[in-house]
Design a protein around this motif. Sequence first.
Motif, mmCIF file in Angstrom:
data_model
loop_
_atom_site.group_PDB
_atom_site.id
_atom_site.type_symbol
_atom_site.label_atom_id
_atom_site.label_comp_id
_atom_site.label_asym_id
_atom_site.label_seq_id
_atom_site.Cartn_x
_atom_site.Cartn_y
_atom_site.Cartn_z
ATOM 1 N N ALA A 250 50.853 72.095 40.192
ATOM 2 C CA ALA A 250 50.347 70.873 40.824
ATOM 3 C C ALA A 250 51.028 69.686 40.168
ATOM 4 C CB ALA A 250 48.824 70.760 40.646
ATOM 5 N N MET A 251 50.777 68.525 40.732
ATOM 6 C CA MET A 251 51.135 67.262 40.085
ATOM 7 C C MET A 251 49.913 66.825 39.291
ATOM 8 S SD MET A 251 53.701 65.067 39.946
ATOM 9 C CE MET A 251 54.551 64.304 41.321
ATOM 10 N N TYR A 252 50.114 66.526 38.028
ATOM 11 C CA TYR A 252 49.027 66.087 37.165
ATOM 12 C C TYR A 252 49.216 64.600 36.853
ATOM 13 C CZ TYR A 252 47.578 70.903 36.624
ATOM 14 O OH TYR A 252 47.129 72.181 36.882
ATOM 15 N N PHE A 253 48.188 63.834 37.136
ATOM 16 C CA PHE A 253 48.242 62.398 36.931
ATOM 17 C C PHE A 253 47.300 61.991 35.810
ATOM 18 C CE2 PHE A 253 50.847 61.289 40.438
ATOM 19 C CZ PHE A 253 50.496 62.077 41.514
ATOM 20 N N CYS A 254 47.804 61.168 34.938
ATOM 21 C CA CYS A 254 46.987 60.511 33.931
ATOM 22 C C CYS A 254 46.660 59.112 34.443
ATOM 23 C CB CYS A 254 47.784 60.425 32.631
ATOM 24 S SG CYS A 254 47.012 59.485 31.310
ATOM 25 N N ALA A 255 45.498 58.613 34.116
ATOM 26 C CA ALA A 255 45.118 57.259 34.495
ATOM 27 C C ALA A 255 44.340 56.618 33.362
ATOM 28 C CB ALA A 255 44.275 57.257 35.777
ATOM 29 N N SER A 256 44.383 55.308 33.309
ATOM 30 C CA SER A 256 43.553 54.594 32.352
ATOM 31 C C SER A 256 42.967 53.370 33.030
ATOM 32 C CB SER A 256 44.350 54.210 31.094
ATOM 33 O OG SER A 256 45.324 53.221 31.369
ATOM 34 N N SER A 257 41.897 52.866 32.461
ATOM 35 C CA SER A 257 41.303 51.652 33.004
ATOM 36 C C SER A 257 40.674 50.840 31.890
ATOM 37 C CB SER A 257 40.277 51.983 34.091
ATOM 38 O OG SER A 257 39.186 52.697 33.553
ATOM 39 N N GLY A 258 40.627 49.537 32.133
ATOM 40 C CA GLY A 258 39.927 48.639 31.237
ATOM 41 C C GLY A 258 38.576 48.355 31.853
#
Lengths: 111, 114
Positions: free
Chosen positions: B88-96
Amino acid sequence: SQQGEEDPQALSIQEGENATMNCSYKTSINNLQWYRQNSGRGLVHLILIRSNEREKHSGRLRVTLDTSKKSSSLLITASRAADTASYFCALSNFGNEKLTFGTGTRLTIIP
Amino acid sequence: EPEVTQTPSHQVTQMGQEVILRCVPISNHLYFYWYRQILGQKVEFLVSFYNNEISEKSEIFDDQFSVERPDGSNFTLKIRSTKLEDSAMYFCASSGDREIYGYTFGSGTRLTVV
């Protein structure tokens, strides 16, 4: 389970025309977000609309939210070839961290 | 503009091997996430991470998976004993402040298990 359902699944329009995509969902939300994904690439955050908001604008993008109908629409005005991508709505529910993504609308802008 | 950086962009691994996917979130963000997208399917939530611990995880995120923030900048997803269906495509994300700005996603790591 909660997820957004976009329609149409695919949309092809001429450059310069407006494109409208819709998202429907089933349960209460905290906010609803729209993301763009170019083929094989990452997700780009476009706009976030909270449950107490009805309309938001960002450049050529206009998003509406109707919580009584549990639906949202994304309007892209004066489309450009570079707008060709998949567009996803993503739901944020109260009390949890995750975003639940819809199935997406594949938008093709014909030059 | 600040970015979430993921490495490698593409990883091929033999079934049964362990892989570590790496992410550098935006420096002042506090919330970190992993999502995956199997080819042709929708983006699925795996796990969220806050204050050095998992804050939420999905049914997909079983004992095969683990996350770690080994230092002040990196955020990793480890997949043990990979299976073909982990491709699969693995996505990392971050948020404030995710109530205002949403999430910033990385460009993804395409994992192919052969």
